[in-house]
Design a protein around this motif. Sequence first.
Motif, PDB file in Angstrom:
ATOM      1  N   GLU A 165       0.816  -1.226   0.000  1.00  0.00           N
ATOM      2  CA  GLU A 165       0.000   0.000   0.000  1.00  0.00           C
ATOM      3  C   GLU A 165       0.841   1.263   0.000  1.00  0.00           C
ATOM      4  O   GLU A 165       0.575   2.210  -0.755  1.00  0.00           O
ATOM      5  N   ASN A 166       1.880   1.300   0.811  1.00  0.00           N
ATOM      6  CA  ASN A 166       2.701   2.512   0.908  1.00  0.00           C
ATOM      7  C   ASN A 166       3.449   2.800  -0.388  1.00  0.00           C
ATOM      8  O   ASN A 166       3.503   3.949  -0.841  1.00  0.00           O
ATOM      9  N   SER A 167       4.038   1.761  -0.984  1.00  0.00           N
ATOM     10  CA  SER A 167       4.779   1.957  -2.231  1.00  0.00           C
ATOM     11  C   SER A 167       3.849   2.396  -3.348  1.00  0.00           C
ATOM     12  O   SER A 167       4.164   3.299  -4.132  1.00  0.00           O
ATOM     13  N   LYS A 168       2.687   1.760  -3.414  1.00  0.00           N
ATOM     14  CA  LYS A 168       1.729   2.099  -4.465  1.00  0.00           C
ATOM     15  C   LYS A 168       1.279   3.551  -4.331  1.00  0.00           C
ATOM     16  O   LYS A 168       1.233   4.301  -5.311  1.00  0.00           O
ATOM     17  N   SER A 169       0.964   3.959  -3.104  1.00  0.00           N
ATOM     18  CA  SER A 169       0.514   5.334  -2.878  1.00  0.00           C
ATOM     19  C   SER A 169       1.609   6.327  -3.234  1.00  0.00           C
ATOM     20  O   SER A 169       1.336   7.372  -3.828  1.00  0.00           O
ATOM     21  N   GLY A 170       2.848   6.015  -2.859  1.00  0.00           N
ATOM     22  CA  GLY A 170       3.955   6.914  -3.159  1.00  0.00           C
ATOM     23  C   GLY A 170       4.180   7.082  -4.651  1.00  0.00           C
ATOM     24  O   GLY A 170       4.443   8.187  -5.128  1.00  0.00           O
TER      25      GLY A 170
END
Length: 419
Positions: free
Chosen positions: A216-221
Motif C-alpha cells: 500500500e505505501n509503495s503504491k501510494s507513493g
Amino acid sequence: MTVATATLSLSALLRQPVTDSDGRRMGALADLIVHLRHDGYPRVTGLVLAVGSARVFVSAADLAALAPERVQLAVSSVDVREFRRREGEVLLSEDVLGHRLIDLSRVAFVKAYDVQLTQVLDGWAATGLDVHRRRWLSLGPRHAAHPPRDWKDFEPLIGHAESAQVRAVTGRIPELKPAQIADIIEEATGDEQDELLAQVHEDPELEADVFEELDENSKSGLFRDRSDAEVAEVLGRMQADDAADALMDLPQERRSPVLQALPEPQRTRVHRLLGYHDLTAGGLMGTDFLALPATATAADALAAVGAANTLQPQALVMLYTLAPDGTLDGALSLPQAVQADPSQTLAELADTDVVVASPGDDVIDVTTRMADFNLLALPVVSEGRRLIGVITVDDALEAAIPEDWSRRETDHHDTGSEP
C-alpha cells in the motif's frame, strides 16, 4: 589492435597512463564507454581520458593496446573538446562500478565492485561483474577472490536520464514475475524506482500486474507522483478489486477525478466495489466471473472460457450456472467441463449445493470457509442470491497472511555483497 591478455579487470585499467602512437603520455584512463545490447554483451565503443582537468573522448577504433600496464592509442592527437556522452552510452566506472545492480537469479540487490572485460572479434566487451567486496587480507583459499559472474546475470541500475530510453528497451526486468518486480521496487531508491518503472511501462499489462503486487505505501507513493490521467491508465488495467483498493489509498480530493477518468466498464466495476469495507467479502471479491444458464452445454462453457480473454485466469477455475430467474444455481470446475461430454448440460454437471458468502461477511469467516471446503474460488451473492462477485484463492491468501510474513527480507549472508 594488439593486446597483452584476453581478459582484463576494469579496476586495473582505471587511472593508468594513456600514451599516443609515439609513446608520449596524453592523460590517464578515466572511464570506458559501452553501449548496452539486449541480445549480447555491451561493446566498448570509446574511452574517456582525463587530460589535466578536462575529460575527452577517444573512439575505441583508435585503441592500439589495452593492458593493465599499457594503454596505447594508434593516433598522435585527440579531440580535446570536453566529453559529453550521447544517448545510449553507459560509463562503466561512473554508472556501474560501485553502484547497485539486480541479481536476476536471486532477485536481490547487489553492488558491483569490478567489471570484467573480454577481447572479442571487433574489440572489447563487458562480460562479467564481481559483486563481492574485496578482502585486503588473504587468509587462504577460503578467502580467495571470487570469480566474476556473467554480465547477463545482472541488471545494472544506471540512473542516467539521457540513456534511460535505450535501457528501457534493452533491460531484462520485464522477464521477472510481477511479484518479484514489485518486491524490487519496494526496496529501491527513488532513482532506481524510476528506472525500473521505465522498463515496466513498456508493457502496460505488466505495469498493471506490478502495481497490483505493490504494498500500500509503495503504491501510494508512486501514484502521488503521477497525474490523474496516468493513475487512471494504470487502474484501468488492474483487477477491479485491486483498483478499488488503490483508489481509496489516494488523497480524497483525487479519488473522484481519477474514478471519472477510468474507462468503462472498469469505472462501473470499481464504483460498485467502493461501497464495501476492505475487510469483508465485498471488499475482497473481484467482479470477474463466468456465469452461464444451467441449460448451456459443456461445449458452450468451454467456448465461453475461450472467449473470456479479458477476465483474470484465477476467475475461470470455477464456472457458475444460473437459474431462469438469474439467481445462482450451481458451480462446477473448469476440469469438469473439459472432461465432460460436450453435449452434457451444465445442470447435469454442476453442484447445486454451492458454498457462498455474503458481501458483509468478515474476512476471517471467508478465509476459514475457503480452507474448510478446499475452495479455489468463493462466490459472493446478494440477498436475492444473485452472483455479484467471486473471491479467488490468491486474494484470500493475501488477506490471511500477515503483511510482515509476505515481505520478509532476503537473506544476503552467502553473497558477500552489500545492499
